[in-house]
Design a protein around this motif. Sequence first.
Motif, short mmCIF file in Angstrom:
data_model
loop_
_atom_site.label_atom_id
_atom_site.label_comp_id
_atom_site.label_asym_id
_atom_site.label_seq_id
_atom_site.Cartn_x
_atom_site.Cartn_y
_atom_site.Cartn_z
N ASP A 114 0.81 -1.21 0.00
CA ASP A 114 0.00 0.00 0.00
C ASP A 114 0.85 1.27 0.00
N TYR A 115 2.11 1.15 0.40
CA TYR A 115 3.00 2.32 0.41
C TYR A 115 3.20 2.89 -0.99
N ARG A 116 2.89 2.10 -2.03
CA ARG A 116 3.04 2.58 -3.41
C ARG A 116 1.89 3.49 -3.83
N ASN A 117 0.82 3.49 -3.08
CA ASN A 117 -0.38 4.24 -3.45
C ASN A 117 -0.38 5.62 -2.78
N ALA A 118 -0.43 6.65 -3.60
CA ALA A 118 -0.46 8.01 -3.08
C ALA A 118 -1.70 8.24 -2.23
N HIS A 127 4.26 12.25 -2.51
CA HIS A 127 4.46 10.81 -2.53
C HIS A 127 5.44 10.40 -3.62
N HIS A 128 5.39 11.05 -4.77
CA HIS A 128 6.28 10.70 -5.88
C HIS A 128 7.74 10.90 -5.48
N ASP A 172 13.83 9.17 5.83
CA ASP A 172 12.78 8.62 4.96
C ASP A 172 11.58 8.17 5.78
N VAL A 173 11.85 7.51 6.90
CA VAL A 173 10.79 7.04 7.78
C VAL A 173 10.05 8.24 8.38
N PHE A 177 6.08 9.22 8.01
CA PHE A 177 5.19 9.50 9.13
C PHE A 177 4.48 10.83 8.93
N GLU A 178 5.20 11.83 8.47
CA GLU A 178 4.60 13.14 8.23
C GLU A 178 3.48 13.05 7.19
N GLY A 179 3.63 12.13 6.24
CA GLY A 179 2.64 12.02 5.17
C GLY A 179 1.45 11.15 5.50
N LEU A 180 1.48 10.46 6.64
CA LEU A 180 0.36 9.59 7.00
C LEU A 180 -0.89 10.41 7.34
#
Length: 322
Positions: A114-118, A127-128, A172-173, A177-180
């Motif tokens: 699922d990490y591949r899905n924006a 995300h890109h 990266d991690v 987290f910021e993008g969740l």
Amino acid sequence: MVRAAKPFKTLDQQIALLSGRGMAVSTDEALPWLAHVGYYRLSGYFYPYRMIATMPHTGGRLDDFESGTDFSYVTALYEFDRKLRALIFDALERVEIALRSQLSYQLGVKDSFDYRNASSFRPGFDHHSWLTTVTKRVNRSRRHSDPIRHYDQHYNGDLPIWVLVDVLDFSDVSRAFEGLPAQAQWTIGDNLGLSINLQPLTKNQRRKTAANHPLARWLEQLTIVRNTCAHHSRTWNRSFTPVGTAALKTVDMLGSLPDSQSERLYGALLVMGRLLQAVSPGSTWMSKVRTLIITQLEAIPGRSAAEVGFPPEWKQDPAWHE
């Protein structure tokens, strides 16, 4: 105005320079330090012993040292800072592994890839760019990573999130987290011991905190702290990117964070200690930091815990008594 480059100085000339500026220095003591650590690296530890300019409009520090300055004070300060960096690395290793595990679970609970899905991240997240960086990390690790080679051979290189996180950098991690979405951020925050009480906050603070867990900003600062340590740079009296404290001050153990924002190392140390309480139960890390501050930093003439950002009454704070 561009200055001329400073001329090269031999070790003996460096010792003479320090002595001429008022530092008590023994050649036998100083030579190994200047040869194996270097004058330039040590100069950051010389700095707090340089006299403060008193003439109007000059400010800053003079080249001459305060009366009574001994070269041994500088080396003791250097050794304290080195040991502090080692403790920080020890804490951040455990924090990073825990964060990877939490991120893996939150992104994998619906689908292993699922990490591949924006759409699995918040709309404003790049995300890109993150996924491009992730691909570079995988390629970088491919030659020496048995798990990646295994998935290359048997699964066409498709890496589930629990394999992927182990090749990501702390930054990266932190970005992931910021993008969740907020709900996932809050779940991870609670699991890492950062259960925030929104009630004492202002209406605006509650709104911002609910939308973006403050751990995201703190992870940015911890990334910078980690990178500073990784480059063996001076840490004890450095200022870092400021991060807000209002929400985290409501968390158990974190009430002594500075008001408004934290930019000195004290705040990062306190937050690391709190995270360790959740991810490494029984840890004595905070006691080790306390002992190091008291027995080594405060034992050096002219130095104090205040330079790290510790508040005056920190020794009475239960947070530092595990």
